[in-house]
Design an enzyme around this catalytic site. Structure first.
Site, short mmCIF file in Angstrom:
data_model
loop_
_atom_site.label_atom_id
_atom_site.label_comp_id
_atom_site.label_asym_id
_atom_site.label_seq_id
_atom_site.Cartn_x
_atom_site.Cartn_y
_atom_site.Cartn_z
N PHE A 181 50.86 129.87 -52.80
CA PHE A 181 52.04 130.48 -53.42
C PHE A 181 52.91 129.42 -54.12
O PHE A 181 53.02 129.40 -55.35
CB PHE A 181 52.82 131.25 -52.33
CG PHE A 181 54.26 131.53 -52.64
CD1 PHE A 181 54.63 132.11 -53.85
CD2 PHE A 181 55.25 131.24 -51.71
CE1 PHE A 181 55.97 132.37 -54.14
CE2 PHE A 181 56.58 131.50 -51.99
CZ PHE A 181 56.95 132.05 -53.21
N THR A 238 44.09 129.63 -47.27
CA THR A 238 45.07 130.74 -47.35
C THR A 238 45.47 131.00 -48.80
O THR A 238 46.21 131.95 -49.06
CB THR A 238 46.34 130.43 -46.52
OG1 THR A 238 46.96 129.23 -47.04
CG2 THR A 238 46.02 130.22 -45.06
N GLY A 239 45.03 130.17 -49.72
CA GLY A 239 45.34 130.38 -51.14
C GLY A 239 44.18 131.08 -51.83
O GLY A 239 43.18 131.43 -51.19
N ALA A 275 55.95 118.49 -48.35
CA ALA A 275 56.65 119.77 -48.23
C ALA A 275 56.78 120.06 -46.74
O ALA A 275 55.85 120.58 -46.10
CB ALA A 275 55.87 120.88 -48.93
N TYR A 289 52.87 125.04 -35.79
CA TYR A 289 53.38 124.81 -37.16
C TYR A 289 54.57 123.85 -37.13
O TYR A 289 54.59 122.84 -37.83
CB TYR A 289 53.79 126.15 -37.77
CG TYR A 289 54.32 126.08 -39.19
CD1 TYR A 289 53.49 125.68 -40.24
CD2 TYR A 289 55.64 126.43 -39.48
CE1 TYR A 289 53.97 125.63 -41.55
CE2 TYR A 289 56.12 126.38 -40.78
CZ TYR A 289 55.28 125.98 -41.80
OH TYR A 289 55.76 125.93 -43.11
N LYS A 302 54.57 119.92 -38.58
CA LYS A 302 55.47 119.44 -39.64
C LYS A 302 56.36 118.31 -39.14
O LYS A 302 56.66 117.37 -39.89
CB LYS A 302 56.33 120.60 -40.14
CG LYS A 302 55.55 121.64 -40.94
CD LYS A 302 55.11 121.11 -42.30
CE LYS A 302 54.43 122.20 -43.10
NZ LYS A 302 54.01 121.75 -44.43
N TYR A 352 54.58 105.56 -42.77
CA TYR A 352 53.89 105.01 -43.95
C TYR A 352 54.90 104.35 -44.88
O TYR A 352 54.60 103.35 -45.52
CB TYR A 352 53.13 106.11 -44.72
CG TYR A 352 51.68 106.23 -44.32
CD1 TYR A 352 51.30 106.98 -43.20
CD2 TYR A 352 50.68 105.62 -45.06
CE1 TYR A 352 49.98 107.11 -42.83
CE2 TYR A 352 49.34 105.74 -44.71
CZ TYR A 352 49.00 106.49 -43.59
OH TYR A 352 47.68 106.61 -43.24
N THR A 361 61.34 130.77 -49.10
CA THR A 361 61.27 130.91 -50.55
C THR A 361 60.47 132.16 -50.89
O THR A 361 59.55 132.53 -50.15
CB THR A 361 60.62 129.65 -51.15
OG1 THR A 361 61.42 128.53 -50.77
CG2 THR A 361 60.53 129.71 -52.65
#
Ligand code: NAD
Length: 316
Positions: A12, A36-37, A114, A145, A149, A159, A175
């Site tokens: 998305f 999932t895309g 993200a 999840y 993240k 990093y 969103t």
């Protein structure tokens, strides 16, 4: 011509990001294993500056040539997906983020993670500034999840600090827009699908829990502004207008002109009670803020996606 890699570019948000980067004159390499895309999200892009590579980022991968920006969006993102794919979600956040940071390091590219407002969990601070450390249940069903993240954020900062990679972290709040899947379980596509087929809108709990919804073009503008800044610490990107789920259901009924009524269902485990970004930092360092309000965003979503795509197969 700058080159951007977008992991999760057939999803998305990723597909909207690919469109906007191409519009701004970037060459874009979309990495997506279509977990999932869908290719449907990128099939309209027919320019030589764009390519899709079907790679699973949980396995080591490499891309040759010059790379200037790495936008790391690949991850299951809707509860339906990460509850179905708990181990994959943890692997994408850990191995997938390691491999993608390694790519950015090799190419000395600017990296954007993200991340998500879910790192705040069920927040005890309202609205949520970036300085808030969150209130997450690590062992509940949503933990796969949220913790993936949080780990990805820790990895990104490591990093940056240890390896000198030029990193940034966007904490993305809810969103919406075209290309959301009608059955992905998130509130706006669910309500739109139900309203446009004149079926009852299913609100969890008593509908008093709040969310803040950002229209996709605002979000993408924010992600690019952050990637192009020199900032390294996390930045909230979202729309601070706050609505209860019941307000949202009513807005969807109003905008679609639907005859649907609202029905109530049990609240999912660990569903956050409130969610609202404090975007002071984004305003200060990026000069960014959302421009599209909820009702206008809903109208644009319907116009861009079309009723048929929003209702989807097997309406209900
Ligand atoms: P999405 O599911 O539509 O897109 C994710 C993409 O990642 C999909 O195309 C999927 O096929 C791809 N992917 C998953 N695992 C992969 C792997 N192992 N290798 C390669 N590709 C893989 O989700 P979205 O809503 O577009 O979310 C994109 C990103 O933004 C996610 O990281 C998500 O956590 C974050 N985010 C989204 C929202 C939102 O409201 N949409 C809110 C907060 C954070």
């Amino acid at each position: 011509m700058p080159t951007s890699v977008v992991t999760g570019g057939a999803g998305f948000l990723g597909s909207h990001l690919c469109d906007e980067l191409l519009r701004r004159g970037h060459r874009v390499i979309c990495i997506d294993n279509l977990e999932t895309g869908t290719l449907h999200n990128i099939e309209h892009i027919r320019v030589p500056e764009f390519e899709h590579r079907n790679l699973d980022i949980t396995e080591p991968y490499f891309i040759e040539g010059q790379i200037d920006f790495v936008y790391h969006l690949a991850s299951p993102a809707s509860p339906i997906d990460y509850l179905r794919l708990p181990l994959h979600t943890l692997k994408v956040g850990s191995y997938g983020t390691h491999h993608t940071l390694g790519l950015a390091k090799f190419h000395r590219a600017r990296f954007l993670l993200a991340s998500t407002s879910e790192v705040y969990g069920d927040p005890q601070v309202h609205p949520q500034p970036e300085s808030y450390w969150g209130h997450v249940n690590p062992i509940g069903p949503r933990g796969v999840y949220d913790e993936a993240k949080r780990y990805a954020e820790a990895l990104t900062m490591a990093y940056h600090r240890q390896q000198g990679v030029d990193t940034s972290i966007a904490r993305v709040f809810n969103t919406f827009g075209s290309k959301m899947r009608p059955h992905d379980g998130r509130a706006i596509p669910t309500f739109l699908r139900q309203a446009l087929s004149n079926r009852p809108l299913t609100v969890f709990g008593d509908g008093s829990q709040t969310r803040s919804f950002c229209y996709v073009t605002d979000l993408i503008r924010g992600l690019i502004a952050l990637a192009e800044s020199g900032y390294h610490d996390p930045v909230n990107i979202g729309n601070p207008d706050e609505f209860t789920l019941l307000d949202l259901a009513q807005a969807v009924i109003e905008v679609t002109g639907s005859q649907s009524e609202v029905v109530f269902e049990a609240l999912p485990v660990d569903d956050p009670h409130v969610r609202q970004p404090d975007i002071t930092l984004a305003r200060q360092i990026l000069g960014w803020e959302p421009e599209v309000d909820l009702r206008e965003g809903l109208r644009r979503t319907i116009e861009a996606a079309g009723t048929e795509a929003l209702v989807g197969a097997g309406a209900g």
